[in-house]
Write an enzyme that holds these catalytic residues in place. Structure first.
Site, PDB file in Angstrom:
ATOM      1  N   HIS A 102       0.822  -1.209   0.000  1.00 48.06           N
ATOM      2  CA  HIS A 102       0.000   0.000   0.000  1.00 48.06           C
ATOM      3  C   HIS A 102       0.855   1.258   0.000  1.00 48.06           C
ATOM      4  O   HIS A 102       0.615   2.189  -0.757  1.00 48.06           O
ATOM      5  CB  HIS A 102      -0.903   0.019   1.244  1.00 48.06           C
ATOM      6  CG  HIS A 102      -2.254  -0.547   0.984  1.00 48.06           C
ATOM      7  ND1 HIS A 102      -3.377   0.232   0.870  1.00 48.06           N
ATOM      8  CD2 HIS A 102      -2.651  -1.815   0.795  1.00 48.06           C
ATOM      9  CE1 HIS A 102      -4.414  -0.536   0.625  1.00 48.06           C
ATOM     10  NE2 HIS A 102      -4.005  -1.791   0.572  1.00 48.06           N
ATOM     11  N   ASP A 137      -3.991   7.328   1.812  1.00 47.86           N
ATOM     12  CA  ASP A 137      -4.540   6.043   1.412  1.00 47.86           C
ATOM     13  C   ASP A 137      -6.051   6.155   1.586  1.00 47.86           C
ATOM     14  O   ASP A 137      -6.531   6.684   2.596  1.00 47.86           O
ATOM     15  CB  ASP A 137      -3.974   4.936   2.323  1.00 47.86           C
ATOM     16  CG  ASP A 137      -4.241   3.551   1.748  1.00 47.86           C
ATOM     17  OD1 ASP A 137      -5.426   3.184   1.592  1.00 47.86           O
ATOM     18  OD2 ASP A 137      -3.275   2.833   1.436  1.00 47.86           O
TER      19      ASP A 137
END
Ligand code: UDP
Length: 444
Positions: free
Chosen positions: A20, A113
């Protein structure tokens, strides 16, 4: 000091698990190149930042900043990958709020994110825009945005084979393909609750960036555009910012150079997953029996975890390495099939390489990616029964590596490969979207 004359600061919030933070940092570095007057602070756990930054990086423009990992003192990793995530989520969002306040900087925007739904509230309090980055594909994004409607229509724990035909582009998707926590499984886990909140908050973002390209799934992308403001498909981002040319210390490329075209099975389950022992054994037995050459990027100790004598017996057919330069490997003409867990980065890289897939998903949106690859795009196979067995694996390998059906899959994925490269070509859709994003970040 007047705001006009001062440097603009943007806070970036990374999710420090699986793959990520890496794509988020690539995006930020690229943004920084196009917006030299903006300073980015990359908030992430110390451990994750350590693995991402090197001492030669330009910390002036993209600065690593530490957030608390939430791990208890003296914690040692016991092998369950969910455990550190749960600790981390308990510490969130307090850890990000504290880290931001500690800098004392006047941030003018949040790039995070997409998981971090709480950033919307923070951005509102700071009166700055929030730009979430979704690092997976468009279909899981649509599922999360429409989660409440999906729950109403399918019910919780309803029949597994109900399809989502009410959702544009999703008639091939069944309840059983959805990520855990959508209509079954752990609906109330911290992770599921985070994704639920994410789906509810994303429509209120200033723009939503996604590591995908518009042409990959036009109907789903169109539907998403009706749900979200400024949906910016800016990928496949790895083509814009390939990993630094790391030396291929285990010699994967040399080894591949000596194999016939489209003959090799490349096996890798991402950065965190190792399949359970029985499945590792079945996969190894299938590889040995089939005699196809294989390259295996293996997490853990292969000599202890694979069947006794396997390494010696397959010495001339296979190469097992602790880490492979995957983008380069999948782009090598000798690769014939990718045996994958269907993490989004892996699926994307397989498309970029023009390689059909054998899918063995484990968690998150991997099952949904598998279903999309198999039933929507048609360039991959789900492993029979969902788990590696010797027979099921041999069958799948044979279909892709030595049948007409396999050839057809290769042609199909080749079409997507072209679309992917076009999207990042000079006036491609992803470049236009990226420029829009740069404008957003530099604007005052
Ligand atoms: N990767 C790699 N070499 C390896 C294993 C993984 O370069 O031996 C990279 C791969 O190219 C991809 C990422 O790690 O970019 C894995 O991401 P994905 O989303 O597929 O899975 P995750 O790690 O999030 O489970």
């Amino acid at each position: 000091e007047g705001r006009e004359n001062s440097q603009k600061h943007i806070a970036v919030f990374a999710f420090p698990f699986a793959t990520h933070a890496t794509p988020l940092l690539s995006l930020v570095r690229k943004l920084s190149q196009s917006a030299p007057d903006v300073k980015f602070c990359f908030f992430n756990t110390a451990q994750s930042n350590e693995s991402l930054f090197s001492k030669d990086d330009d910390f002036e423009r993209v600065k690593p900043c530490t957030v608390d990992s939430g791990l208890p003192e003296g914690y040692t990793f016991g092998g369950n990958p969910h455990e550190p995530v749960d600790y981390f989520l308990k510490a969130t969002p307090g850890n990000y709020k504290k880290a931001v306040a500690d800098t004392g900087l006047p941030f003018e925007g949040l790039v995070t994110d997409a998981f971090f739904w709480f950033s919307k509230e923070m951005a509102d309090e700071m009166r700055v825009p929030w730009i979430p980055y979704f690092t997976a594909g468009p279909r899981p994004l649509l599922i999360h945005v429409d989660i409440d409607d999906i729950r109403t229509r399918l019910g919780i724990n309803g029949p597994e084979d109900q399809t989502l035909e009410f959702l544009p582009g999703c008639s091939a998707i069944r309840a059983m393909d959805l990520p855990d926590g959508v209509v079954s499984g752990f609906l109330d886990s911290p992770f599921s609750r985070m994704l639920h909140k994410m789906g509810q908050m994303l429509p209120f973002a200033s723009a939503v960036a996604i590591n995908s390209f518009e042409e990959i799934d036009p109907i789903v992308v169109q539907t998403l555009k009706s749900r979200l403001p400024n949906l910016l498909n800016i990928g496949p981002f790895i083509l814009r910012s390939p990993p630094p040319f790391s030396s291929d210390i285990h010699g994967c490329i040399d080894w591949l150079n000596q194999r016939p075209k489209a003959s090799v099975a490349y096996i890798c389950f991402g950065s965190v997953i190792t399949p359970p022992p029985q499945e590792l054994e079945a996969l190894a037995e299938a590889l040995e029996a089939c005699q196809f050459p294989f390259l295996w990027s293996f997490r853990g100790k292969a000599e202890e975890m694979l069947p006794k004598g396997f390494l010696e017996r397959t010495n001339d057919k296979g190469l097992i390495v602790p880490w492979a330069p995957q983008l380069k490997v999948l782009g090598h003409p000798s690769i014939g099939v990718f045996v994958t867990h269907c993490g989004w980065n892996s699926v994307t890289e397989s498309i970029i390489g023009g390689v059909p897939m054998i899918c063995r998903p484990f968690f998150a949106e991997q099952k949904l990616n598998q279903r999309t690859v198999e039933a929507v795009w048609g360039f991959g196979l789900a492993i029979e029964g969902g788990k590696f067995t010797k027979d099921g694996t041999m069958k799948a390998l044979k279909v892709i590596l030595s049948s007409e059906e396999g050839k057809l899959m290769r042609e199909k994925v080749g079409v997507f490969k072209e679309l992917a490269f076009k999207a990042v070509d000079s006036d491609g859709s992803s470049i236009k979207n990226f420029n829009f994003l740069v404008d957003f970040v530099t604007r005052r």
